[in-house]
Write a protein that holds these residues in place. Structure first.
Motif, PDB file in Angstrom:
ATOM      1  N   GLN A  23       0.861  -1.182   0.000  1.00  0.00           N
ATOM      2  CA  GLN A  23       0.000   0.000   0.000  1.00  0.00           C
ATOM      3  C   GLN A  23       0.897   1.232   0.000  1.00  0.00           C
ATOM      4  O   GLN A  23       2.112   1.111  -0.095  1.00  0.00           O
ATOM      5  CB  GLN A  23      -0.935  -0.032   1.204  1.00  0.00           C
TER       6      GLN A  23
ATOM      7  N   ALA B 287      -2.867  -0.973   6.956  1.00  0.00           N
ATOM      8  CA  ALA B 287      -3.808  -2.100   7.028  1.00  0.00           C
ATOM      9  C   ALA B 287      -3.110  -3.395   6.619  1.00  0.00           C
ATOM     10  O   ALA B 287      -2.567  -3.488   5.513  1.00  0.00           O
ATOM     11  CB  ALA B 287      -5.009  -1.848   6.126  1.00  0.00           C
TER      12      ALA B 287
ATOM     13  N   ASP C 222      -4.527  -6.157   5.967  1.00  0.00           N
ATOM     14  CA  ASP C 222      -5.384  -7.027   5.164  1.00  0.00           C
ATOM     15  C   ASP C 222      -5.814  -6.404   3.839  1.00  0.00           C
ATOM     16  O   ASP C 222      -6.899  -6.665   3.339  1.00  0.00           O
ATOM     17  CB  ASP C 222      -6.621  -7.431   5.968  1.00  0.00           C
ATOM     18  N   VAL C 223      -4.966  -5.566   3.250  1.00  0.00           N
ATOM     19  CA  VAL C 223      -5.303  -5.019   1.934  1.00  0.00           C
ATOM     20  C   VAL C 223      -5.208  -6.124   0.893  1.00  0.00           C
ATOM     21  O   VAL C 223      -4.549  -7.151   1.091  1.00  0.00           O
ATOM     22  CB  VAL C 223      -4.364  -3.859   1.536  1.00  0.00           C
ATOM     23  N   GLN C 224      -5.865  -5.907  -0.250  1.00  0.00           N
ATOM     24  CA  GLN C 224      -5.794  -6.875  -1.343  1.00  0.00           C
ATOM     25  C   GLN C 224      -4.366  -6.948  -1.867  1.00  0.00           C
ATOM     26  O   GLN C 224      -3.730  -5.924  -2.124  1.00  0.00           O
ATOM     27  CB  GLN C 224      -6.744  -6.482  -2.462  1.00  0.00           C
TER      28      GLN C 224
ATOM     29  N   LYS D  84      -7.238   2.833   7.717  1.00  0.00           N
ATOM     30  CA  LYS D  84      -7.130   1.427   7.325  1.00  0.00           C
ATOM     31  C   LYS D  84      -8.178   1.081   6.271  1.00  0.00           C
ATOM     32  O   LYS D  84      -7.878   0.406   5.278  1.00  0.00           O
ATOM     33  CB  LYS D  84      -7.291   0.526   8.549  1.00  0.00           C
ATOM     34  N   GLU D  85      -9.403   1.550   6.476  1.00  0.00           N
ATOM     35  CA  GLU D  85     -10.455   1.278   5.503  1.00  0.00           C
ATOM     36  C   GLU D  85     -10.150   1.975   4.176  1.00  0.00           C
ATOM     37  O   GLU D  85     -10.388   1.411   3.097  1.00  0.00           O
ATOM     38  CB  GLU D  85     -11.806   1.737   6.050  1.00  0.00           C
TER      39      GLU D  85
ATOM     40  N   ASN E 197      -7.170   2.590   2.983  1.00  0.00           N
ATOM     41  CA  ASN E 197      -6.109   1.833   2.327  1.00  0.00           C
ATOM     42  C   ASN E 197      -6.642   0.550   1.702  1.00  0.00           C
ATOM     43  O   ASN E 197      -6.178   0.127   0.639  1.00  0.00           O
ATOM     44  CB  ASN E 197      -4.987   1.535   3.321  1.00  0.00           C
ATOM     45  N   ARG E 198      -7.622  -0.078   2.349  1.00  0.00           N
ATOM     46  CA  ARG E 198      -8.238  -1.267   1.749  1.00  0.00           C
ATOM     47  C   ARG E 198      -8.932  -0.909   0.436  1.00  0.00           C
ATOM     48  O   ARG E 198      -8.810  -1.623  -0.572  1.00  0.00           O
ATOM     49  CB  ARG E 198      -9.241  -1.877   2.733  1.00  0.00           C
ATOM     50  N   LYS E 199      -9.681   0.193   0.454  1.00  0.00           N
ATOM     51  CA  LYS E 199     -10.392   0.609  -0.765  1.00  0.00           C
ATOM     52  C   LYS E 199      -9.419   1.005  -1.869  1.00  0.00           C
ATOM     53  O   LYS E 199      -9.641   0.702  -3.047  1.00  0.00           O
ATOM     54  CB  LYS E 199     -11.338   1.765  -0.441  1.00  0.00           C
TER      55      LYS E 199
END
Length: 561
Positions: free
Chosen positions: A360, A370, A372-374, A513-514, A516-518
């Motif tokens: 990320q 985060a 748990d990012v993709q 964190k959210e 970074n996931r997006k």
């Protein structure tokens, strides 16, 4: 735009400052810095540093490049600075400060008896003059390419006050400046330690028309102040810039308000080629240089030189301009690019020991990272499949890479470009290479976003705030990534503003964190590649340099025996 740091970024200065992270209480920081009584150390000698490129100019307010900032750090002081070797805020021209519980009003108690290099007084009126100068810039001086750090950190100017973080500044006596903001933000007052927000002499700024910036074609023309008369309060004063011999010379400020440097002169010798810089060090023509090639670290050490390794506090990425080529607006195409690049091999073959693949756009040490990012594994087949699904199997991209530069995250742009371009070509993507000097057209083309489809760039953190990373990259939907070309650009910008304004640290971290996931699953506005531990190298007779995770090294304490 310095850099050892603990596993968990600390948001509190060692002597008690709470940033806007915990605004339920009034925060206060006080200086523990002892001032020089006037005797100082015995002056003598010259420290010559090999610079990878020419400074763009000498007014840090209008700078975006590391070579300008390196010189500026020696001539200017900010209200705050960073504790040596860390990203923690520390007192400088402001010896202490406090905020109201809502984080909107900040009171700075200033050092007294401080003079600018032109002999004029530093005081609260000078502080407010500087804030108002930034806020009231007009015309071409407002361009992102000119005032990028102000735009990224403070937002709009006085002609659009509703977009500005800054509201007002008032002098309450000579030694107290009160700054009022329009909203709570996690990045204030840490950002006041950045070179762009250094305190500069109001007298010199007015005398030499510092704000008279004019666009000329694809570039800008800067006034005499920026080129010949930079005037701060720092331990070194501007001497000369000998363009014919590629030398910038600074001289000792005998009236410095703090502990004076022992050097007579500080010289920056501009040597764009990394091999030539190494040879100049080995021959004794220079005393040190930044960002030696990782492949040379062992030989430099065995040759008797000190290789000072900084922690990795940066990110190297491939930028994407979605506006020029509509096919890049398809998420599958951008995901295909990530799958096509063998980032693991690139890190092993091109970057120093300790480098790692970036999942990320922030390192693990920044709050909001985060786990748990993709993830995007290297797969040529997956890349080709996604391109086919998007109808982009015939993709051709204009890919920019910079010459005459070496950055902490990008020690050898040519080699990194070559590795990435080869990977893209292996996935069936045609690549048209374009190279320009870093300060000779590259940054202009990249910032204006009209020329490149892909480009190499990166970031060394200015502070430990997540906003300084993803907020800087994606907070403005019209920035160099042209996220505004996609429907989600404005939505991402809004999410980032909400996160930055959240006063509760835990909640703010969760918001980032959210985000970074997006970014990694739904947006992919650019391609994060790696985090690298950069180094600088000096002769073993050079003492007094503290490696900074922010590349914020100041040479005031340097001695050369």
């Amino acid at each position: 735009m310095v850099h050892s740091r603990s596993a968990q970024r600390r948001w509190v200065a060692a002597i008690g400052l709470t940033s806007a992270a915990a605004l339920v209480l009034t925060s206060c920081v006080q200086s523990e810095r002892s001032q020089d009584s006037g005797t100082g150390g015995a002056a003598g000698g010259t420290f010559t540093f090999g610079a990878a490129g020419a400074p763009k100019l000498f007014d840090p307010m209008f700078a975006t490049d590391g070579e300008t900032f390196r010189v500026a750090r020696q001539m200017f002081d900010g209200l705050t600075t960073f504790k040596p070797g860390t990203a923690e805020p520390a007192p400088s021209l402001a010896k202490e400060w406090s905020s109201t519980p809502d984080g909107l009003t900040w009171t700075f108690k200033l050092e007294t008896g401080v003079k600018f290099h032109d002999g004029s007084d530093f005081n609260a009126e000078a502080v407010c003059f500087n804030f108002d100068r930034w806020y009231n810039l007009k015309g071409d001086a407002q361009s992102d390419a000119v005032s990028q750090y102000y735009v990224d950190n403070f937002g709009g100017f006085s002609d659009k006050p509703e977009t500005s973080l800054y509201k007002s500044c008032a002098a309450e006596g000579a030694d107290t400046a009160v700054v009022t903001l329009t909203k709570t933000t996690s990045k204030f007052p840490d950002i006041l330690g950045l070179p762009s927000f250094s305190m500069q002499s109001p007298k010199a700024l007015k005398e030499f028309n510092a704000d008279d910036v004019k666009a000329q074609g694809d570039s800008f023309v800067f006034p005499a102040y920026a080129n010949e008369h930079p005037t701060g309060t720092g331990p070194f004063k501007f001497g000369k810039y000998d363009k014919a011999n590629n030398v910038v010379e600074l001289v000792r400020n005998d009236d410095y308000w703090g502990e004076k440097t022992k050097l007579d002169k500080l010289v920056f010798r501009i040597i764009p080629d990394e091999t030539a810089r190494k040879q100049a060090l080995q021959s004794g023509d220079i005393d040190g240089f930044d960002f030696p090639n990782a492949a040379d670290w062992d030989s430099l050490k065995s040759g008797g030189f000190n290789v000072e390794v900084r922690p990795a506090f940066n990110v190297f990425y491939v930028g994407i301009n979605q506006k020029r080529n509509p096919k890049l607006q398809d998420l599958k195409v951008r995901q295909a690019l990530l799958h096509a690049i063998n980032r693991e091999q690139l890190v092993k073959s091109q970057l120093p020991e300790g480098a790692e693949v970036a999942t990320q756009f922030i390192p693990k040490t920044v709050g909001g990272y985060a786990d748990d990012v993709q993830k995007y594994e290297y797969s040529v087949d997956k890349a080709k499949s996604l391109l086919a699904e998007a109808g982009a199997s015939d993709l051709t991209l204009k890919f920019y890479w910079p010459s005459e530069v070496s950055r902490p995250y990008m020690p050898s742009p040519k080699d990194l470009y070559g590795a990435i371009a080869a990977d893209l070509q292996a996935a069936g993507i045609k690549v048209e290479a374009v190279t320009k000097p870093w300060n000779g057209g590259y940054l202009t083309d990249v910032d204006q976003g009209a020329q490149a489809d892909l480009f190499l760039l990166g970031w060394t953190g200015d502070t430990g705030s997540a906003d300084n990373w993803v907020g800087t990259f994606f907070g403005n939907p019209a920035n160099r990534f042209n996220t505004g070309a996609s429907a989600w650009g404005a939505d991402l910008s809004a999410q980032l503003k909400t996160a930055d304004a959240e006063p509760d640290r835990t909640k703010r971290y969760d918001l980032y964190k959210e985000i970074n996931r997006k970014i990694m699953a739904e947006y992919v506005p650019a391609l994060p590649i790696s985090h690298s531990p950069p180094a600088l190298v000096v002769k073993n007779t050079v003492k007094g340099i503290t490696p900074s995770p922010l590349t914020d090294e100041k040479f005031v304490d340097v001695t050369v025996n």
